[in-house]
Design a protein around this motif. Structure first.
Motif, short mmCIF file in Angstrom:
data_model
loop_
_atom_site.label_atom_id
_atom_site.label_comp_id
_atom_site.label_asym_id
_atom_site.label_seq_id
_atom_site.Cartn_x
_atom_site.Cartn_y
_atom_site.Cartn_z
N ASP A 147 0.83 -1.22 0.00
CA ASP A 147 0.00 0.00 0.00
C ASP A 147 0.86 1.27 0.00
O ASP A 147 0.60 2.24 0.71
N LYS A 148 1.86 1.25 -0.82
CA LYS A 148 2.76 2.39 -0.93
C LYS A 148 2.09 3.52 -1.72
O LYS A 148 1.40 3.27 -2.72
N VAL A 149 2.27 4.76 -1.30
CA VAL A 149 1.76 5.94 -1.99
C VAL A 149 2.94 6.68 -2.59
O VAL A 149 3.86 7.08 -1.85
N MET A 150 2.91 6.84 -3.88
CA MET A 150 4.01 7.47 -4.59
C MET A 150 3.48 8.60 -5.49
O MET A 150 2.34 8.59 -5.93
N ALA A 151 4.35 9.57 -5.74
CA ALA A 151 3.99 10.70 -6.60
C ALA A 151 4.19 10.31 -8.07
O ALA A 151 5.02 9.46 -8.40
N VAL A 152 3.43 10.94 -8.93
CA VAL A 152 3.55 10.71 -10.37
C VAL A 152 4.94 11.14 -10.82
O VAL A 152 5.43 12.22 -10.47
N GLY A 153 5.60 10.28 -11.61
CA GLY A 153 6.92 10.59 -12.12
C GLY A 153 8.04 9.95 -11.34
O GLY A 153 9.21 10.06 -11.75
N THR A 154 7.75 9.30 -10.22
CA THR A 154 8.79 8.66 -9.41
C THR A 154 8.94 7.20 -9.82
O THR A 154 8.22 6.69 -10.68
N SER A 189 18.99 -11.58 -2.60
CA SER A 189 19.46 -12.62 -1.67
C SER A 189 19.01 -13.97 -2.21
O SER A 189 18.50 -14.07 -3.33
N ARG A 190 19.19 -14.97 -1.35
CA ARG A 190 18.82 -16.31 -1.80
C ARG A 190 17.36 -16.42 -2.17
O ARG A 190 16.99 -17.11 -3.12
N ARG A 191 16.49 -15.72 -1.48
CA ARG A 191 15.05 -15.84 -1.71
C ARG A 191 14.41 -14.53 -2.18
O ARG A 191 13.22 -14.50 -2.46
N THR A 192 15.19 -13.46 -2.30
CA THR A 192 14.62 -12.14 -2.57
C THR A 192 15.00 -11.66 -3.98
O THR A 192 16.17 -11.73 -4.37
N TYR A 193 13.97 -11.17 -4.71
CA TYR A 193 14.13 -10.61 -6.05
C TYR A 193 13.45 -9.23 -6.07
O TYR A 193 12.40 -9.05 -5.43
N ALA A 194 14.03 -8.30 -6.79
CA ALA A 194 13.51 -6.91 -6.81
C ALA A 194 13.27 -6.46 -8.26
O ALA A 194 13.99 -6.87 -9.17
N SER A 195 12.25 -5.59 -8.42
CA SER A 195 11.93 -4.96 -9.71
C SER A 195 11.62 -3.50 -9.49
O SER A 195 11.11 -3.11 -8.41
N ILE A 196 11.86 -2.70 -10.52
CA ILE A 196 11.61 -1.26 -10.45
C ILE A 196 10.44 -0.92 -11.37
O ILE A 196 10.43 -1.30 -12.54
N ARG A 197 9.47 -0.18 -10.84
CA ARG A 197 8.31 0.28 -11.62
C ARG A 197 8.36 1.79 -11.74
O ARG A 197 8.56 2.50 -10.75
N ILE A 198 8.13 2.29 -12.94
CA ILE A 198 8.11 3.75 -13.17
C ILE A 198 6.66 4.21 -13.11
O ILE A 198 5.79 3.68 -13.83
N ASN A 199 6.39 5.18 -12.28
CA ASN A 199 5.03 5.68 -12.06
C ASN A 199 4.75 6.87 -12.97
O ASN A 199 4.89 8.03 -12.58
N ASP A 200 4.33 6.56 -14.21
CA ASP A 200 4.12 7.61 -15.19
C ASP A 200 2.76 8.29 -15.05
O ASP A 200 2.63 9.48 -15.37
N PHE A 201 1.76 7.56 -14.60
CA PHE A 201 0.41 8.08 -14.58
C PHE A 201 -0.23 7.84 -13.22
O PHE A 201 0.14 6.90 -12.51
N PRO A 202 -1.22 8.67 -12.89
CA PRO A 202 -1.93 8.44 -11.63
C PRO A 202 -2.67 7.11 -11.69
O PRO A 202 -3.12 6.66 -12.75
N SER A 203 -2.78 6.49 -10.54
CA SER A 203 -3.50 5.23 -10.46
C SER A 203 -4.98 5.48 -10.23
O SER A 203 -5.41 6.60 -9.95
N ALA A 204 -5.74 4.42 -10.38
CA ALA A 204 -7.17 4.51 -10.08
C ALA A 204 -7.37 4.67 -8.58
O ALA A 204 -6.43 4.56 -7.77
#
Length: 1006
Positions: free
Chosen positions: A188-195, A225-240
């Motif tokens: 439930d992260k809140v991020m600004a548009v463009g981040t 790590s052994r069990r952890t994987y990460a991905s980066i999402r670009i927040n181009d537009f406001p969400s619903a």
């Protein structure tokens, strides 16, 4: 124990042993032994490589530590503490510095514990301050702190000299062996548009990672790590409003974990304005700028002067105002509004003295109405308004129009509305403001609707239209809503004779606004009066004197074209127009049911633009201008025109074609009025050339409706005639005709030819008559008779005497056959026995007369035989002979021995003497074998005969030559040859004669 758990256990035992070199080496040796015991060679190699590198690093640190201990050593930072703020993903590091240390530089290192990867290195500089013993450093991680365990170390630095690293401080992640389930961060992260947002997925123990997906797209991943994987999402537009879902799946496409991301904007508010309405509280208003797209718990919250705005903070509230209780005696006051959401905070301020910012509330209305006025009342819900000087605005709306009225007064609560329309529906609203230090208008009251009472109608607008000398009908316009002043119950129409008599009441024609009438005589003027009545009374009389009937005389009327939505008309001033003018118009084509309308023009004006709802493009209208006089209206002029011309929609009528001699006459009737759609400017006539029409004639005079087509050959022709206006051509009408030769014309041509031939014949006859001598001499010359000079036997032949004996004749059978042509093949010669033939010596016997001749040119040479002597009757008989088949049955031939018996002279020897002119008898062909002696006297005698000369000698008939020559023209004695000149002389004479008569003809001489 699994391989991953073994590695985690070994690593953690080293960190928890205190981090000394000796303990580290022991732990490394122990871990290696355990790995060797539990795992196979391939896996052991991978794990061993990691621990060997790790042990090498520890030994290097131990060697450095021993070296530094040998000299002066910087103190290690003490009491190192690390705190993690998980929502903000921030690490806060604090430490204490040694009081004797002069170090101002510090190195800080953040590592991922499991893979020993350096996440962040920082070198910070702090000012030397003896009063500050505790230092703090904050660091925000891009990756959620729950993803994997982190360690933090710090050391002091002076130049190139550094202290030992402090003992590592561990921030444990959620991927420790005790947590065996799948997890995903952040939640439930809140991020600004463009981040950018980094998501990590911790897979469950014993499961294999699949992918991280954002909606339907797969994100690129990095192993932490052994069990952890990460991905980066670009927040181009406001969400619903419900956020955006990011999920983690295993390799078998089953769900491992998921998270929701909310993307939006920080608060954006503008134009804070504070005022008072009830005089005991302050109300502040603002407007929103950018929408935040954040709802629910992540919505924007407002506070005014640090007090919560309850109405504005309600979930789903759209109110942008905040109200606080306060008095007006505080003077100028500052008001601060704060708006805050998870992405930020904004603050607005406004300073005001509320005594100067009074905006009254909306009043409650009531009304008491009459026919032409109404009393409007209202009352206030705030008692303090009764002592407040107010400025109130009343808005009155009716019939699409709005009137605004302003009133002032202390505690103003009622006004009188005047000049209202009877029986009119009105709507009204009221708003007020402070008269002194006017700030803003208060809110509008609720709309109040009311209707005024009825009143007597206005006068009716009437007109009279005459259809004949004694008949017509009166028309009136229906009263509008503003003129009727109520519900019209009916109309009264009265016809009066000005010289007296009983008035006649006319009955309106049904629902139409007209009534027909019939006059008895034209001896006096008649007046029509029309009144309307409703529940309130009767309208004033509307009178008009009936004008004289003035029919349309059919003359050409002036043309007028509309402009825009009507006609602009102007006319000369009339001295008779004492009360103005009346312009009347009606549809000329019978469309719109002949609807008639008119407009009254005030006196002094001689122009008007008439507009009407009945005007349509392409429809012809008749316009009449009348002068309004004290008596009957007087017609000034008539016009006709179109609001807008269009191309005709109908073709010409009765198109016909007729033949006029060798020409074609086309004639037609005009286009019907309802199909003209404009002024007909002319006609175009086309003739079909093949399958395409070709322009033949453009008739620019619309009154000309015929065309004569000339110079045509006898054939079938097809014509098309199209009318046109200034807007274009209309449809065409086609006619076909076949151009035939005319019998009269043929007879005329024959008569002309006969007349020409007759005239030519008469002319030739006249010329020939005048030149008859020349014609006779040229075409019919006289045949000269043979003339011989007187001679004596002594002179010519000496002492010899002429012994004439008849020649033996030949038997000739004549076969008449007029249908056959005389030729050589049709002559049969039969020699008979002279002894069996009784030949008479008489040359005029019937047998000799049986031989007939015809004077005709023979195309083929004939066989010439000796003939007996013929008399003149024989020669003349041959002139009238027809074409005859002649069969010679017996031809007597003469020899040299008996030539004396048929000779015309007594000489024993015949001579053939060339003759140059005159008559030349044939020579005996048999005598050609004897060579006579020429006697000069004979030559003189023959040369003296200048007349007709026969042809050359004919040949004897012989059995060797069976062909016979045709008989010719009259011959001399003992001759069957043509009596023609010699060929040489004939040619010379013919050439000279033809040239001579042609020149004589040209010269005109006889």
């Amino acid at each position: 124990m699994s391989l991953c758990k073994m590695a985690d256990a070994c690593t953690q035992r080293w960190w928890y042993s205190g981090g000394t070199v000796q303990a580290s080496l022991q732990e490394c040796s122990r871990c290696c032994c355990e790995l060797d015991l539990h795992y196979s060679a391939p896996l052991q190699d991978i794990i061993m490589m990691r621990f060997l590198l790790f042990c090498t690093l520890l030994m290097s640190l131990g060697a450095n530590k021993g070296c530094c201990q040998k000299g002066s050593q910087l103190p290690v930072p003490q009491k190192v503490m690390v705190k993690a703020d998980l929502p903000s993903q921030m690490l806060s590091v604090t430490w204490e510095n040694d009081l004797h240390s002069i170090a101002q530089h510090y190195d800080i290192q953040v590592l991922r514990v499991e893979l020993l990867e350096v996440v962040h290195n920082a070198s910070i500089f702090l000012l030397a301050d003896a009063a500050v013993a505790v230092h703090q450093w904050n660091w925000t991680s891009d990756t959620p702190l729950e993803c994997t365990s982190l360690s933090v170390q710090i050391r002091s630095r002076i130049g190139q000299q550094t202290s030992e690293w402090s003992s590592p401080e561990i921030i444990r992640g959620m991927d420790i062996p005790e947590n065996t389930g799948g997890q995903m961060f952040p939640q439930d992260k809140v991020m600004a548009v463009g981040t950018k947002t980094t998501f990590c997925c911790i897979i469950g123990e014993g499961r294999k990672f699949g992918a991280i997906k954002n909606n339907l797209s797969v994100l690129a991943t990095t192993r932490l790590s052994r069990r952890t994987y990460a991905s980066i999402r670009i927040n181009d537009f406001p969400s619903a409003s419900s956020g955006t879902n990011v999920i983690c799946i295993y390799d078998d496409n089953t769900l491992a974990a998921g998270a929701v991301l909310f993307v939006g904007y920080p608060p954006d508010i503008r134009n804070l304005l504070c005022e008072t309405q009830d005089l005991v509280s302050v109300e502040c208003h603002w407007v929103l700028g950018q929408n935040t797209y954040l709802m629910g718990l992540r919505r924007t919250f407002f506070t005014l002067n640090d007090r919560e705005c309850l109405d504005a903070n309600k979930p789903g509230s759209m109110e942008l105002k905040c109200k606080l209780s306060m008095t007006l005696d505080k003077g100028e006051t500052k008001f601060t509004l704060r708006a805050k959401n998870p992405l930020g905070q904004v603050e607005l301020t406004d300073t005001a003295d509320l005594k100067n910012r009074i905006r009254p509330l909306a009043p409650e209305l009531s009304v008491e109405q009459e026919a032409k006025n109404a009393r409007l009342q209202w009352h206030w819900t705030v008692q303090q308004y009764e002592i407040l000087a107010l400025l109130c605005e009343v808005q009155l709306s009716y019939g699409g129009r709005i009137r605004t009225l302003n009133y002032t007064g202390q505690g103003l609560a009622q006004v009188l509305l005047e000049d209202l329309q009877p029986y009119e529906e009105y709507s009204t609203q009221v708003r007020c403001g402070a008269e002194q230090n006017f700030w803003r208008w208060g809110s509008w009251s609720s709309e109040l609707r009311f209707r005024t009472k009825e009143d007597r109608p206005d006068p009716v607008d009437i007109w009279v239209h005459m259809t004949s000398e004694l008949t017509g009908y009166v028309l009136w316009k229906p009263l509008s809503k503003s003129q009727s002043h109520g519900v019209i119950q009916g109309y009264n129409v009265i016809l009066r004779n000005l010289t007296g008599g009983h008035p006649q009441e006319l009955i309106p024609n049904g629902s139409e606004y007209s009534a027909s009438f019939s006059l008895e005589s034209l001896d006096s003027d008649h007046v029509v009066t029309v009144t309307a009545h409703n529940a309130a009374g009767i309208s004033p009389d509307a009178n008009i004197t009936i004008p004289r009937f003035q029919p349309d005389d059919g003359e050409s009327l002036p043309e007028v074209l509309g402009s825009g939505s009507g006609f602009d008309l102007s006319w000369p001033q009339s001295a008779n127009a004492s009360c103005g003018y009346v312009v009347v118009w009606t549809c000329a084509s019978g469309e719109q049911n002949g609807q008639l309308d008119w407009v009254n023009v005030p006196a002094g004006n001689n122009s008007v633009k008439i507009e009407s709802g009945i005007f349509k493009a392409g429809v012809k209208y008749n316009l009449s201008i009348y002068a309004c006089t004290p008596r009957a209206p007087k017609l000034l002029e008539r016009r006709h025109g179109y609001l807008e011309e269009q191309a005709p929609i109908a073709a010409v009528t009765s198109l016909k074609a007729s033949q006029e001699g060798s020409d074609i006459l086309l004639y037609w009737n005009s286009v019907p009025l309802e199909g003209q759609r404009g002024f007909i400017r002319g006609y175009t006539v086309y003739i079909y050339s093949g399958s395409h029409p070709k322009l033949l004639e453009n008739i620019t005079d619309p009154s000309v409706r015929n065309l004569t087509v000339t110079q045509l050959s006898f054939d079938t022709y097809k014509f098309i005639v199209k009318p046109y206006t200034s807007a274009g051509e209309g449809p065409g009408l086609t006619v076909a005709i076949r151009l035939e030769p005319v019998a009269d014309m043929l007879i005329m041509e024959i008569l002309i030819a006969l007349g020409t031939v007759t005239a030519l014949f008469i002319l030739v006859t006249a010329v020939c008559y005048r030149k008859r001598e020349w014609v006779k001499r040229t075409f019919y010359p006289d045949i000269p008779e043979p003339k011989l000079p007187e001679w004596s036997p002594t002179q010519v032949f000496g002492s010899r005497t002429l012994d004439v004996k008849p020649c033996p004749s030949s038997s000739v059978h004549i076969v008449e056959n007029s249908g056959r042509k005389l030729g050589k093949e049709e002559l049969e010669v039969v020699l008979e026995d002279p002894q069996e033939e009784d030949v008479s010596a008489d040359t005029d016997s019937d047998e000799l007369a049986s031989l007939r001749y015809y004077n005709q040119v023979v195309g083929e040479p004939t066989v010439q035989a000796p003939q007996a002597s013929e008399s003149s009757s024989s020669s003349s008989s041959s002139m009238c002979s027809t074409r005859t088949d002649v069969t010679y049955t017996g031809i007597q031939t003469s020899s040299v021995a008996d030539s004396s018996s048929c000779s015309s002279i007594a000489a024993p020897v015949q001579m053939e003497t060339p003759l140059s002119g005159g008559y030349r008898p044939q020579m005996n062909p048999a005598a050609s074998q004897v060579q006579p002696q020429n006697d000069p006297s004979d030559v003189l005698l023959l040369e003296s005969c200048k007349g007709y000369q026969p042809q050359a000698s004919w040949k004897l008939y012989s059995t060797e030559d069976a062909s016979l020559d045709s008989l010719g023209s009259p011959t001399s004695v003992n001759s069957s040859q043509f009596l023609l000149p010699d060929s040489s002389q004939e040619e010379d004479k013919g050439h000279t004669t033809s040239t001579t008569w042609f020149r004589s003809l040209l010269s005109g001489k006889p």
